[in-house]
Design a protein around this motif. Structure first.
Motif, PDB file in Angstrom:
ATOM      1  N   PRO A  28       0.957  -1.356  -0.077  1.00  0.00           N
ATOM      2  CA  PRO A  28       0.074  -0.170  -0.070  1.00  0.00           C
ATOM      3  C   PRO A  28       0.938   1.216  -0.061  1.00  0.00           C
ATOM      4  CG  PRO A  28      -0.688  -1.545   1.758  1.00  0.00           C
ATOM      5  CD  PRO A  28       0.640  -1.935   1.043  1.00  0.00           C
ATOM      6  N   ILE A  29       1.925   1.271   0.757  1.00  0.00           N
ATOM      7  CA  ILE A  29       2.837   2.482   0.697  1.00  0.00           C
ATOM      8  C   ILE A  29       3.439   2.561  -0.620  1.00  0.00           C
ATOM      9  CG2 ILE A  29       4.961   3.497   1.690  1.00  0.00           C
ATOM     10  CD1 ILE A  29       4.323   2.134   4.325  1.00  0.00           C
ATOM     11  N   TYR A  30       3.810   1.619  -1.317  1.00  0.00           N
ATOM     12  CA  TYR A  30       4.291   1.655  -2.495  1.00  0.00           C
ATOM     13  C   TYR A  30       3.121   2.242  -3.459  1.00  0.00           C
ATOM     14  CZ  TYR A  30       5.940   0.564  -7.234  1.00  0.00           C
ATOM     15  OH  TYR A  30       6.484   0.649  -8.628  1.00  0.00           O
ATOM     16  N   SER A  31       1.867   1.831  -3.366  1.00  0.00           N
ATOM     17  CA  SER A  31       0.894   2.288  -4.444  1.00  0.00           C
ATOM     18  C   SER A  31       0.636   3.867  -4.139  1.00  0.00           C
ATOM     19  CB  SER A  31      -0.064   1.452  -4.418  1.00  0.00           C
ATOM     20  OG  SER A  31      -1.357   1.850  -3.358  1.00  0.00           O
ATOM     21  N   SER A  32       0.873   4.208  -2.968  1.00  0.00           N
ATOM     22  CA  SER A  32       0.533   5.464  -2.457  1.00  0.00           C
ATOM     23  C   SER A  32       1.719   6.548  -3.161  1.00  0.00           C
ATOM     24  CB  SER A  32       0.162   5.874  -1.126  1.00  0.00           C
ATOM     25  OG  SER A  32       1.199   5.562  -0.296  1.00  0.00           O
ATOM     26  N   MET A  33       2.870   5.944  -2.861  1.00  0.00           N
ATOM     27  CA  MET A  33       3.795   6.659  -3.348  1.00  0.00           C
ATOM     28  C   MET A  33       4.144   6.891  -4.866  1.00  0.00           C
ATOM     29  SD  MET A  33       6.775   7.966  -1.362  1.00  0.00           S
ATOM     30  CE  MET A  33       7.176   6.800   0.063  1.00  0.00           C
ATOM     31  N   GLU A  34       3.809   5.860  -5.537  1.00  0.00           N
ATOM     32  CA  GLU A  34       3.691   5.784  -7.006  1.00  0.00           C
ATOM     33  C   GLU A  34       2.816   6.832  -7.446  1.00  0.00           C
ATOM     34  OE1 GLU A  34       2.520   2.175  -9.121  1.00  0.00           O
ATOM     35  OE2 GLU A  34       4.499   2.361 -10.086  1.00  0.00           O
ATOM     36  N   ARG A  35       1.511   7.094  -6.835  1.00  0.00           N
ATOM     37  CA  ARG A  35       0.810   8.084  -7.204  1.00  0.00           C
ATOM     38  C   ARG A  35       1.097   9.505  -6.835  1.00  0.00           C
ATOM     39  NH1 ARG A  35      -4.540   5.205  -5.640  1.00  0.00           N
ATOM     40  NH2 ARG A  35      -3.233   4.624  -3.863  1.00  0.00           N
ATOM     41  N   LEU A  36       2.253   9.624  -6.038  1.00  0.00           N
ATOM     42  CA  LEU A  36       2.647  10.750  -5.623  1.00  0.00           C
ATOM     43  C   LEU A  36       3.373  11.831  -6.697  1.00  0.00           C
ATOM     44  CD1 LEU A  36       3.362  12.892  -3.169  1.00  0.00           C
ATOM     45  CD2 LEU A  36       5.691  11.795  -3.174  1.00  0.00           C
ATOM     46  N   ASP A  37       2.891  12.843  -7.122  1.00  0.00           N
ATOM     47  CA  ASP A  37       3.494  13.695  -8.139  1.00  0.00           C
ATOM     48  C   ASP A  37       4.726  14.365  -7.763  1.00  0.00           C
ATOM     49  OD1 ASP A  37       4.009  15.309 -10.138  1.00  0.00           O
ATOM     50  OD2 ASP A  37       2.388  16.720  -9.884  1.00  0.00           O
ATOM     51  N   PHE A  38       5.725  13.834  -8.395  1.00  0.00           N
ATOM     52  CA  PHE A  38       6.961  14.167  -8.116  1.00  0.00           C
ATOM     53  C   PHE A  38       7.429  15.547  -8.535  1.00  0.00           C
ATOM     54  CE2 PHE A  38       7.332   9.939  -7.034  1.00  0.00           C
ATOM     55  CZ  PHE A  38       8.282   9.733  -6.247  1.00  0.00           C
ATOM     56  N   LYS A  39       6.830  16.130  -9.158  1.00  0.00           N
ATOM     57  CA  LYS A  39       6.728  17.749  -9.392  1.00  0.00           C
ATOM     58  C   LYS A  39       6.555  18.357  -8.235  1.00  0.00           C
ATOM     59  CE  LYS A  39       7.364  18.958 -13.893  1.00  0.00           C
ATOM     60  NZ  LYS A  39       8.615  18.580 -13.950  1.00  0.00           N
ATOM     61  N   LEU A  40       5.797  18.019  -7.185  1.00  0.00           N
ATOM     62  CA  LEU A  40       5.582  18.554  -5.892  1.00  0.00           C
ATOM     63  C   LEU A  40       6.774  18.522  -5.296  1.00  0.00           C
ATOM     64  CD1 LEU A  40       2.176  16.838  -5.088  1.00  0.00           C
ATOM     65  CD2 LEU A  40       2.535  19.180  -6.088  1.00  0.00           C
ATOM     66  N   LEU A  41       7.659  17.445  -5.260  1.00  0.00           N
ATOM     67  CA  LEU A  41       8.914  17.701  -4.533  1.00  0.00           C
ATOM     68  C   LEU A  41       9.757  18.662  -5.119  1.00  0.00           C
ATOM     69  CD1 LEU A  41       9.170  13.761  -3.658  1.00  0.00           C
ATOM     70  CD2 LEU A  41       8.377  15.400  -2.500  1.00  0.00           C
ATOM     71  N   ASP A  42       9.804  18.630  -6.593  1.00  0.00           N
ATOM     72  CA  ASP A  42      10.611  19.563  -7.017  1.00  0.00           C
ATOM     73  C   ASP A  42      10.030  21.212  -6.835  1.00  0.00           C
ATOM     74  OD1 ASP A  42      12.200  18.261  -8.656  1.00  0.00           O
ATOM     75  OD2 ASP A  42      11.558  18.440 -10.559  1.00  0.00           O
ATOM     76  N   ALA A  43       8.827  21.274  -6.619  1.00  0.00           N
ATOM     77  CA  ALA A  43       8.257  22.490  -6.350  1.00  0.00           C
ATOM     78  C   ALA A  43       8.680  22.761  -4.801  1.00  0.00           C
ATOM     79  CB  ALA A  43       6.783  22.469  -6.332  1.00  0.00           C
ATOM     80  N   ALA A  44       8.720  21.789  -3.988  1.00  0.00           N
ATOM     81  CA  ALA A  44       8.976  22.141  -2.429  1.00  0.00           C
ATOM     82  C   ALA A  44      10.450  22.543  -2.501  1.00  0.00           C
ATOM     83  CB  ALA A  44       8.770  20.810  -1.736  1.00  0.00           C
ATOM     84  N   LYS A  45      11.408  21.788  -3.189  1.00  0.00           N
ATOM     85  CA  LYS A  45      12.661  22.204  -3.302  1.00  0.00           C
ATOM     86  C   LYS A  45      13.127  23.485  -3.900  1.00  0.00           C
ATOM     87  CE  LYS A  45      15.133  18.782  -5.143  1.00  0.00           C
ATOM     88  NZ  LYS A  45      15.862  18.107  -6.147  1.00  0.00           N
ATOM     89  N   ASP A  46      12.242  23.878  -4.803  1.00  0.00           N
ATOM     90  CA  ASP A  46      12.304  25.264  -5.533  1.00  0.00           C
ATOM     91  C   ASP A  46      12.109  26.294  -4.381  1.00  0.00           C
ATOM     92  OD1 ASP A  46      12.537  26.681  -8.115  1.00  0.00           O
ATOM     93  OD2 ASP A  46      10.570  27.138  -7.513  1.00  0.00           O
ATOM     94  N   LEU A  47      10.975  25.892  -3.417  1.00  0.00           N
ATOM     95  CA  LEU A  47      10.770  26.972  -2.366  1.00  0.00           C
ATOM     96  C   LEU A  47      11.383  26.963  -1.251  1.00  0.00           C
ATOM     97  CD1 LEU A  47       6.925  26.240  -2.873  1.00  0.00           C
ATOM     98  CD2 LEU A  47       8.175  28.466  -3.723  1.00  0.00           C
ATOM     99  N   GLY A  48      12.472  26.142  -1.345  1.00  0.00           N
ATOM    100  CA  GLY A  48      13.592  26.270  -0.542  1.00  0.00           C
ATOM    101  C   GLY A  48      13.528  25.272   0.874  1.00  0.00           C
ATOM    102  N   ALA A  49      12.781  23.987   0.463  1.00  0.00           N
ATOM    103  CA  ALA A  49      12.614  23.078   1.432  1.00  0.00           C
ATOM    104  C   ALA A  49      13.556  22.045   1.327  1.00  0.00           C
ATOM    105  CB  ALA A  49      11.160  22.233   1.384  1.00  0.00           C
ATOM    106  N   SER A  50      14.376  21.773   2.451  1.00  0.00           N
ATOM    107  CA  SER A  50      15.522  20.644   2.629  1.00  0.00           C
ATOM    108  C   SER A  50      14.786  19.206   2.283  1.00  0.00           C
ATOM    109  CB  SER A  50      16.165  20.877   3.782  1.00  0.00           C
ATOM    110  OG  SER A  50      15.354  20.476   4.904  1.00  0.00           O
ATOM    111  N   ALA A  51      15.790  18.300   2.066  1.00  0.00           N
ATOM    112  CA  ALA A  51      15.108  16.970   2.109  1.00  0.00           C
ATOM    113  C   ALA A  51      14.494  16.524   3.323  1.00  0.00           C
ATOM    114  CB  ALA A  51      16.455  15.920   1.870  1.00  0.00           C
TER     115      ALA A  51
END
Lengths: 368, 290
Positions: B169-192
């Motif tokens: 189940p974690i894999y399936s929800s992780m797979e649906r996560l839009d990785f652009k959102l992580l790029d966006a968060a990185k862009d806005l200054g969020a650390s890992a």
């Protein structure tokens, strides 16, 4: 508005994925406060340029300088650069307010300032009353504006916009183009806009960079790009253009040469040092083509052809002409409502001319 | 053709429904009824109304048993989560086709009967088991460690058996996560770590909840794990129920326990349903949900 201070400099930036060279020793200077558009067909490397500036991708070679400091080693989260993503990438689990506040919280801006700046950003994109909505409760245009607010609230040195309007419908896109221009003037932030839509590029930019296959083809104002393209690719990519192939007969003076193209002798204006027998392309925008009745053009240089197709476009009448040499030409003429004769029968014989100086002459290129 | 299809649908659904009614609903009702009957030493039950079965539930010894069972299940879930989440995050770093292979390798052992695999763990953890023998051979320990027949062994076995139910189940929800959102968060200054805490975790929460339920629920019932690895001391709710029916022969109490377990599990499923529904409404799953 456009300062002359270089803000960002890319020098010799190359990027290769597997065997595919996406960027090939790219040099580019972006000036403080300008609206620069990276224009090119898909796969030309324009998005990669953006991702390298943002810090999402690392260049294989070359240097990225911001304010004369090398930022190549800086991680994306530490660059004073923000991106408006093509898909907006709004955080679906946060309200509009929290989305916009995100960058400020990450940068540890004091709480009181955060509230003030978020409200200001909301006002700027006219979404004050939507602060507590979730992204999925907004229309595409509103989401777009939240994405812009979320980026500009951080007061970046550089705002990167990745095909940010392409998901909107035509009318909304037009509105957002104007809105973006307004925001850019108001904020005085440097915008780097990526698009494949040449019309968008022409109407919004201070300068356009035309990219193809990872190389800069031409950099210039929209007018320079449209009126004096430096090669066939740029000429063909920006708007429609008619192409006649010919060769130089003789040089008339330092600005003019005589060219034979489509079976007629033309005097054309050019800055290239063409000599006799050089092969050339003579390019002509459809709106620069003049069509007349053959008998009226009898004493002047002209090419004859037949009307092949007529397209009523509202503002203009676009005629497709097949020349006697087989070349197809598009002519786009404004309506003259007072002229009852302004219309063509299919198959009608017409004479094609233009005013010397309106054409673009380029050295012959191996046909692409 | 349409008529044929309708007939097919009638028979297919009808058969499945009657099967479920006959072998799930009717037995469950029988259990429910049994829980309200009187215990009988000779005939197991007497057809006489009684609340004795339900009263036994409030017996302190039983409540502590229930608590043990629940806490063991929850510890199992925490352990599985602690292993599964980083595992899935690493998995997402792999190219698409490798992910499939890794998940396949993960599932292969589970084609073997879980009972057999529990025996294997018994062999691993035993006094003369592989781990003890190895450690002694290397010289790290002098006497064999007492690992088998302990709470540790039960939790170890449960975690091993149930790990894939957390990962998938974690894999399936992780797979649906839009990785652009992580790029966006990185862009806005969020650390890992900020990206993990503020974007990845909240958006994969439905997967985490689903995984925890899929571990906790079966963990409470897996009596054979406790039997083989825990000895008599570390019983799960499933063991208690089994014992009431087979050894103690207190059928009304066993039936009441079964009903209690069903209610407990239903409640957790309802919580899960609420959680996913809420995150769907928030767009936490993906755009296709609204």
């Amino acid at each position: 508005m456009t300062g002359c201070q270089p803000l960002l400099q890319l020098s010799g930036v190359s990027k290769t994925y597997a065997d595919n060279t996406v960027l090939d020793a790219l040099d580019l200077t972006i000036y403080d406060g300008e609206f620069l558009t990276l224009l090119g067909p898909s796969g030309c490397g324009k998005t990669t340029v953006l991702r390298i500036i943002a810090g999402f991708e690392k260049e294989d070679q070359g240097q990225v300088m911001l304010d004369e400091k090398d930022i190549s080693i800086l991680k994306a989260e530490h660059r004073p650069v923000n991106t408006v993503f093509q898909s907006y990438a709004l955080f679906p689990h946060m309200t509009v307010y929290d989305n916009i506040a995100f960058g400020l919280i990450m940068h540890k801006v004091p709480k009181a300032d955060i509230n003030e700046r978020v409200l200001e950003a909301l006002r700027m994109v006219r979404l004050e009353s939507f602060a507590q909505r979730k992204p999925h409760q907004l229309s595409g245009g509103q989401q777009q504006r939240v994405a812009i607010a979320r980026a500009v609230v951080n007061r970046p040195r550089l705002l990167l916009l990745d095909e940010s309007l392409s998901a909107l419908d035509y009318k909304l896109r037009q509105e957002m183009q104007i809105e973006l221009k307004r925001l850019q003037r108001q904020l005085n932030i440097t915008f780097v806009y990526v698009t494949h839509d040449q019309e968008e590029a022409l109407s919004m930019s201070d300068r356009i960079v035309v990219l193809n296959k990872g190389k800069v083809q031409q950099i210039g104002t929209p007018r320079e790009i449209y009126e004096t393209p430096v090669n066939l690719f740029v000429a063909r990519f920006i708007g429609e253009i008619n192409q006649f192939d010919g060769h130089v007969v003789r040089r008339i003076d330092d600005k003019h040469v005589e060219v034979v193209a489509e079976g007629a002798d033309w005097v054309v204006k050019t800055d290239y040092p063409f000599a006799a027998n050089d092969k050339v392309h003579v390019l002509l925008r459809p709106e620069d083509v003049r069509l007349t009745k053959p008998e009226l053009a009898a004493n002047t240089v002209h090419i004859e052809g037949h009307i092949h197709e007529c397209n009523y476009k509202g503002k203009t009448l676009d005629s497709y002409i097949r020349l006697s040499t087989g070349t197809k030409v598009i002519a786009s003429e404004f309506f003259d409502e007072d002229d009852p004769d302004f219309d063509y029968r299919l198959g009608q014989k017409v004479a094609l001319q233009w005013i010397t100086g309106w054409e673009v002459v380029l050295p012959y290129e191996q046909t692409i | 053709m349409n008529k044929q299809f309708n007939q097919f649908r009638f028979w297919a659904i009808g058969l499945a429904t009657s099967w479920l009614a006959l072998f799930v609903l009717v037995p469950s009702l029988m259990v429910l009824v049994t829980s309200f009957l009187t215990r009988d030493a000779d005939f197991l039950i007497q057809y006489k109304f009684s609340l004795e079965g339900w009263k036994s539930i409030f017996d302190p010894t039983f409540i502590s048993l229930l608590w043990d069972s629940l806490s063991m299940s929850m510890i199992t879930a925490v352990i599985c989560l602690a292993i599964a989440y980083p595992f899935v995050m690493c998995l997402m770093g792999l190219p698409q086709r490798w992910r499939g292979i890794v998940l396949f390798l993960l599932i292969v052992p589970f084609w073997t009967n879980s009972l057999v695999r529990i025996y294997a763990i018994q062999f691993l953890l035993g006094k003369k088991g592989l781990i003890n023998e190895t450690l002694q051979f290397v010289g790290l320990i002098d006497k064999p460690l007492d690992m088998l027949y302990s709470q540790f062994a039960v939790i170890f076995g449960l975690s091993y058996i149930l790990l894939p139910f957390m990962i998938l189940p974690i894999y399936s929800s992780m797979e649906r996560l839009d990785f652009k959102l992580l790029d966006a968060a990185k862009d806005l200054g969020a650390s890992a770590s900020q990206r993990l805490m503020r974007i990845t975790l909240p958006l994969t929460l439905p997967g985490i909840i689903a995984g925890c339920l899929m571990v906790v629920l079966p963990a409470m019932g897996m009596f054979f794990v406790a039997d083989l690895l825990g000895g008599s001391k570390h019983a799960l709710l499933g063991n208690v129920i089994k014992n009431q029916f087979i050894q103690t022969r207190d059928w009304p109490f066993g039936a009441a326990l079964s009903i209690l377990m069903i209610l407990l599990l239903s409640f957790m499923l309802w919580l899960y349903y609420r959680a996913t529904k809420m995150s769907n409404r928030e767009g936490g799953i993906n755009d296709s949900n609204f």
